[in-house]
Motif scaffolding. Structure first.
Motif: not given
Length: 351
Positions: A260-273
């Motif tokens: 999983v390659l994350e952006s800061p936005l993705g970490s906030r929005a999708y990190g829980a999943s």
């Protein structure tokens, strides 16, 4: 909740360049970065119809897919295009850009259209799935890098899940779930799983493509990353996968390499999943955050925004969420290098 966040991101992506302008009289030359590998690249476009399956968005129709094939090629033929002229005109008009209608069909790419396939006893295949509302065109730089390194690459447009994608007969299909309320994207991802298996079945039967069936990988951006995880859970032929900032809508179980390659936005929005599913990823796995990146850094969009001089015209929150503060070329190179190294290791290298 995660699907609603994706729907918000889709609206932001589609807003893209809305409300900003670039002078039509001074359009700069637009180009994708050099692929960087030793092989010349060809591209062929396939129109595939799954006659055994109804389209999930238009049940009276059979499921249709547009697939771009990038591959090591004999260097012959005319240059390929980033978008078709009709797709470019639709994109320019839909985004309210003060640009010639053919702007995005003149983006310089490196593949040659319908160039002969370079013979090989069997190459690794990488499937690519675009984000919600996006087309396969937005993953061209990733595809060209992999093809230049010896891979066969199949970029899939899932009908009615991207804006202004041209199908045979001059049909420009719009994105149906992008305009729906509620949570349409889990349904879309569920539909992409049989899309991927159908494309695999078709390509492995087609003798034009020198594919090694034991060396198949997949990567996707946003909803395409979601589809990568879901497809790997359902189809064991996919040996390794990379999710570029896409949420995991449903539980996945993967015993093969997955990143999983994350952006800061993705970490906030999708990190829980990602955290919830992490124990069910029992093969090699990695989560990697690219600081200062945006949700779309791994696509072609950022460098085109910069080449058009539009970064300063975007609303600050949209700019931060989609493209971040990272240099767009450096960000895209990170994704291109990661995919090359990942698949080079787990698909045992390209020949």
């Amino acid at each position: 909740m995660i699907a609603r966040r994706l729907l918000v991101l889709v609206s932001v992506v589609l807003a893209g360049f809305l409300g900003v302008s670039a002078s039509a009289s001074a359009v700069p030359a637009l180009s994708l970065p050099d692929p960087g590998g030793p092989y010349p690249i060809g591209r062929q476009v396939l129109h595939l119809v799954d006659t055994g399956r109804a389209d999930p968005w238009r049940p009276a129709q059979r499921r249709e897919l547009m697939v771009s094939m990038w591959y090591p090629a004999v260097p012959a033929g005319k240059p390929s295009t980033w978008m078709t002229p009709a797709e470019s005109a639709e994109s320019v008009a839909g985004r309210k850009l003060d640009l010639p209608p053919d702007t995005f069909s003149r983006v310089r790419v490196h593949a040659r259209e319908n160039a002969p396939v370079l013979p090989s006893p069997g190459r690794p295949l990488v499937l690519l799935s675009p984000g919600a509302g996006n087309s396969r065109s937005t993953l061209t730089a990733l595809a060209e890098r992999l093809a230049s390194k010896g891979y066969v690459v199949a970029g899939i447009d899932h009908a009615y899940e991207g804006w202004g994608v041209e199908f045979p007969g001059g049909r420009l299909l719009s994105c149906i779930p992008c305009g729906q309320s509620g949570d349409p994207w889990p349904r879309a991802i569920a539909g992409r799983v049989p899309d991927v298996s159908f494309v695999l079945d078709t390509l492995l039967r087609d003798r034009r493509w020198p594919i090694d069936p034991a060396r198949i990988g997949m990567a996707g951006h946003s909803a395409g990353g979601s589809a990568t995880a879901a497809a790997m859970t359902a189809d064991r032929r996919i040996r390794a996968g990379v999710d570029l900032d896409g949420p995991l809508f449903a539980p996945v179980s993967i015993d093969r390499p997955f990143a999983v390659l994350e952006s800061p936005l993705g970490s906030r929005a999708y990190g829980a999943s990602w955290t919830e599913n992490w124990p069910r990823l029992t093969g090699w796995k990695q989560r990697l955050l690219l600081e200062d990146s945006g949700h779309s850094t791994g696509t072609d969009e950022g460098i085109l925004v910069d080449q058009l001089g539009l970064r300063g015209s975007l609303p600050p929150e949209q700019l931060r969420n989609q493209y971040g503060s990272i240099d767009s070329s450096a960000g895209l190179d990170f994704y291109r290098d990661y995919l090359t190294n990942f698949f080079g290791g787990f698909l045992k290298g390209a020949r």
